[in-house]
Design an enzyme around this catalytic site. Structure first.
Site: not given
Ligand code: ATP
Ligand code: NAG
Length: 301
Positions: A43-44, A247-248
């Site tokens: 959230g933060a 993702g955040d």
């Molecule tokens: N290697 C990458 N290159 C370019 N963009 C990326 C990359 N990794 C993540 N992103 C960007 O970040 C967004 C979210 O990434 P991801 O789908 O991995 O979310 P997440 O798994 O929730 O992230 P987290 O690593 O925080 O768990 C992607 O939709 C993209 O826009």
């Protein structure tokens, strides 16, 4: 003071980061070569990214009456986030997360009364953002309050629950998850944009208006009730250094666009959110990697 346009109801976590040569087995002690703390909690994180893009925000959360809680409040202030609804409680510690400890702490004490105190802020927001690091019933209640006032909801079902209450779908204007969350929710393994599209359609059938599945370096896939053919929105190729919190960053950026550029086509909002999140993966840390508006290309605004 002007009311918030982006209201986040969610978690604050002090990340306790131990850099170790490998992960410990259950109960095993291994020596780390470096230890530091960081500001986290989904959230933060999302609120900080929205604020750094220029959003007027409000964070509704709980922290402990302890040094981590005090430090977190300072961190919100440094990011220009009002702390009127950052409640400090005696009876739990600030949430903390590390590879050996994982304690939600005060986050699970956020309750209906806290939401009631913030009702005027929730009802006047442009978008309310929720996740699942607080008690799920409280997230759902916040989303219902938002909907009752015609406020848009952006829901990030993280960490995912296999038996998510179906009302989360019907109260989500935008339901945004990553590949592993999509799999937990639907049982379908997501390995590419086509799979993400199929999963998105299932999430739509469950009642959300728009589903977004993020795909790391591949960007994301969107599908909406009024545009039911899944659309892949690729991210630019970058060299990732640390993807923690990407993702955040994405969700926080999307909240910013929904609040401040509501007439932008969704695909364009997602392109820009991909761009911001892809910048965050090129620097280490979680909030430390989130870009500020002043350092971003002005065509994002
Ligand atoms: N290697 C990458 N290159 C370019 N963009 C990326 C990359 N990794 C993540 N992103 C960007 O970040 C967004 C979210 O990434 P991801 O789908 O991995 O979310 P997440 O798994 O929730 O992230 P987290 O690593 O925080 O768990 C992607 O939709 C993209 O826009
Ligand atoms: C999706 O997000 C969760 C946090 O909710 C994280 O643990 C998981 O690694 C992420 N999955 C992918 C594929 O990045």
């Amino acid at each position: 003071m002007a009311l918030a346009e982006v209201v986040v109801v969610g978690s604050c976590m002090t990340d306790l980061v131990s850099l170790t040569p490998r992960l410990p087995k259950a109960g095993e002690t291994i020596h780390g070569h470096k230890f530091f703390t960081g500001f986290g909690g989904k959230g933060a994180n999302q609120c900080v990214q929205a604020a750094r893009l220029g959003a007027k925000t409000s964070m509704i959360c709980k922290v402990g009456k302890d040094s981590f809680g005090n430090d977190y409040i300072e961190n919100f202030k440094k990011n220009g986030i009002p702390t009127e609804f950052v409640n400090q409680v005696e009876d739990a510690a600030t949430g903390a997360a590390s590879i050996v400890v994982n304690s939600e702490g005060a986050n699970l004490l956020l309750n209906s009364n806290d939401l009631k105190k913030a009702a005027h802020v929730i009802s006047k927001a442009k978008v309310v953002v929720c996740q699942l690091e607080v008690t799920p019933a409280i997230s759902l209640e916040a989303m219902k309050m938002a909907h009752a006032s015609g406020v848009k909801t952006l829901f990030n079902p993280a960490p995912a629950l296999a038996d998510l209450n179906p009302e989360f779908y019907t109260h989500s204007d935008i339901f945004c998850c990553n590949e592993s969350e999509a799999e937990i929710l639907t049982g379908i393994t997501v390995g590419n944009a086509e799979d993400a599209g199929r999963v998105g359609c299932i999430l739509l059938e469950r009642g959300c208006k728009t589903a977004i599945v993020t795909l790391g370096p591949e960007g994301c896939v969107m599908v909406s009730k009024n545009a039911p053919t899944p659309k892949h929105v690729p991210a630019q190729k970058v060299t990732p250094v640390d993807t923690t919190g990407a993702g955040d960053s994405f969700v926080g950026a999307l909240a910013f666009y929904l609040a401040y550029y509501p007439h932008l086509p969704l695909e364009e909002m997602l392109k820009r959110s991909n761009c911001i999140a892809s910048i965050s993966v090129q620097t280490t840390g979680t909030q430390t990697s989130y870009p500020y508006r002043k350092n971003l290309p002005q065509n994002l605004f």
